[in-house]
Design an enzyme around this catalytic site. Structure first.
Site, mmCIF file in Angstrom:
data_model
loop_
_atom_site.group_PDB
_atom_site.id
_atom_site.type_symbol
_atom_site.label_atom_id
_atom_site.label_comp_id
_atom_site.label_asym_id
_atom_site.label_seq_id
_atom_site.Cartn_x
_atom_site.Cartn_y
_atom_site.Cartn_z
ATOM 1 N N ARG A 1 39.967 35.585 -24.486
ATOM 2 C CA ARG A 1 38.990 35.417 -25.500
ATOM 3 C C ARG A 1 39.731 35.082 -26.628
ATOM 4 O O ARG A 1 40.754 35.750 -27.164
ATOM 5 C CB ARG A 1 38.000 36.639 -25.724
ATOM 6 N N ARG B 1 31.764 44.481 -24.275
ATOM 7 C CA ARG B 1 31.123 44.350 -22.949
ATOM 8 C C ARG B 1 31.964 43.407 -21.962
ATOM 9 O O ARG B 1 32.614 43.617 -20.849
ATOM 10 C CB ARG B 1 29.778 43.781 -22.974
ATOM 11 N N THR B 2 32.524 42.279 -22.615
ATOM 12 C CA THR B 2 33.313 41.414 -21.655
ATOM 13 C C THR B 2 34.787 42.179 -21.295
ATOM 14 O O THR B 2 35.096 42.114 -20.111
ATOM 15 C CB THR B 2 33.519 40.048 -22.343
ATOM 16 N N LYS C 1 53.085 37.179 -35.137
ATOM 17 C CA LYS C 1 54.536 36.836 -35.780
ATOM 18 C C LYS C 1 54.592 35.235 -35.364
ATOM 19 O O LYS C 1 55.616 34.625 -35.436
ATOM 20 C CB LYS C 1 55.516 37.611 -34.803
ATOM 21 N N HIS D 1 31.335 30.352 -22.310
ATOM 22 C CA HIS D 1 31.274 31.824 -22.040
ATOM 23 C C HIS D 1 30.743 31.712 -20.454
ATOM 24 O O HIS D 1 29.549 32.409 -20.346
ATOM 25 C CB HIS D 1 30.364 32.684 -22.987
HETATM 26 C C1 NCD Z 1 28.479 37.499 -26.854
HETATM 27 C C2 NCD Z 1 29.962 36.599 -27.325
HETATM 28 O O1 NCD Z 1 30.939 37.291 -27.593
HETATM 29 O O2 NCD Z 1 29.712 35.382 -27.284
HETATM 30 N N1 NCD Z 1 28.795 38.465 -26.613
HETATM 31 C C3 NCD Z 1 29.294 38.951 -25.098
HETATM 32 O O3 NCD Z 1 30.062 38.500 -24.729
HETATM 33 N N2 NCD Z 1 28.504 39.810 -24.631
HETATM 34 C C4 NCD Z 1 27.660 37.114 -27.953
HETATM 35 C C5 NCD Z 1 27.747 37.559 -29.316
HETATM 36 O O4 NCD Z 1 28.643 37.958 -29.607
HETATM 37 O O5 NCD Z 1 26.831 37.463 -30.298
#
Ligand code: NCD
Length: 317
Positions: free
Chosen positions: A115, A65-66, A94, A143
């Site tokens: 991320r 999703r992100t 590397k 997040h």
């Molecule tokens: C979450 C995350 O990656 O922190 N998912 C997201 O970004 N929608 C929650 C999760 O992975 O459980």
């Protein structure tokens, strides 16, 4: 559209131009309210206002999703995307340092979303970059863009993001989506009910932060006892990948399973949220309930991320 912006919206847009988004704590409660108003304005923006701009999406951890909603937001506003979804195929494999990777990638793009499994990686990337950096999740820490789409979903469904009683259930120890949203909701004056097994309680640092924010909160392992009093039930995944010992995960993995019976005693207006992905914690039979808000929540991610990319790049329609 620009003419109708309020002074507060314009002022926040000015402050966000060229900024980074690393933590929900960089916003005040009034900022959060103003930002949600701006997101609403972006619901109708489909023109290519970000034409010629490039997003660098660096995902050192799995994401659906992100990453895809950031990329969709950029493409829908006329921009382009570069990046990787598997750090194993980047030069990190590397041994390249994060600041070096960031310095190079920012010369190829206008804005970065990152991320990373390490807490503080978003901050470190922002420190290394001249261009705006968005934290798309750093380990168990923060997040912030998830929180903004969560707040936006609550506001659309409930008409407000204040004065609600919000239950969090699941992995409150490792869940960064929960950590960020708990802080934001406390800042906005909501009551929090934290439901988790003993081993997955909110960690001491986050408790202290919550108290420092003047948060009103309580804790229990018993979900059934709190459901009838809630306005929002925020369910989270038990995050197998963050456990040191797989046996610890096995002990708690299916401790909460929200199904139709779980939410039957709730208020009519309850909404059930989840950052997704879900595993066992929400039964698919809940999906058809008018209380289920999690798919709509994920869809709202595109509008929220369109807004953030535009504001940070200093482009307001
Ligand atoms: C979450 C995350 O990656 O922190 N998912 C997201 O970004 N929608 C929650 C999760 O992975 O459980």
């Amino acid at each position: 559209m620009t003419e109708t912006w309020t002074d507060a919206e314009r002022e926040l847009a000015n402050r966000m131009r060229g900024a980074d988004i690393i933590s929900v704590r960089q916003f005040t409660a009034p900022d959060l309210g103003t930002l949600l108003q701006i997101v609403e304005r972006f619901e109708t923006v489909t023109s290519p206002v970000l034409q010629g701009k490039v997003l660098g999406a660096l995902f050192f951890e799995p994401s659906t999703r992100t990453r895809l909603s950031f990329e969709s937001a950029m493409v829908r506003l006329g921009g382009g995307c570069i990046g990787f979804a598997d750090a194993g195929i980047s030069s990190a494999a590397k041994g390249e340092s994060l600041p070096d990777t960031i310095r190079i990638v920012e010369s190829y793009c206008d804005i970065i979303v990152i991320r990373h499994p390490r807490e503080g990686a978003g901050r470190a990337a922002a420190d290394a970059a001249e261009k705006p950096v968005i934290n798309g999740g750093d380990g168990s820490n923060q997040h912030p863009t998830q929180t903004l789409l969560d707040l936006y979903t609550i506001r659309r469904r409930m008409g407000t993001v204040a004065g609600l009683r919000v239950g969090f259930v699941g992995d409150l120890k490792y869940g960064r989506a929960a950590h960020s949203l708990i802080e934001a909701l406390a800042m906005l004056g909501n009551e929090l009910v934290l439901v988790s097994p003993e081993s997955l309680r909110l960690p001491p640092r986050q408790r202290e932060d919550l108290d420092a924010l003047g948060g009103v909160w309580s804790e229990t392992p018993d979900l059934a006892s709190v459901v009838p009093g809630l306005d929002v039930l925020y369910v989270t995944r038990i995050q197998r990948e963050r456990f040191g010992d797989p046996l610890d995960y096995e002990r708690v993995k299916d401790v909460y399973q929200v199904d139709e019976a779980t939410i039957a005693p709730s208020r009519d207006g309850l909404i059930v949220m989840h950052p997704l992905p879900r595993v066992l914690e929400i039964h698919p039979s809940v999906d058809a309930s008018p209380k289920a808000a999690y798919f709509e929540q994920a869809a709202n991610g595109v509008t929220v991320r369109k807004t953030l990319l535009s504001l940070l790049l200093g482009v307001t329609p």
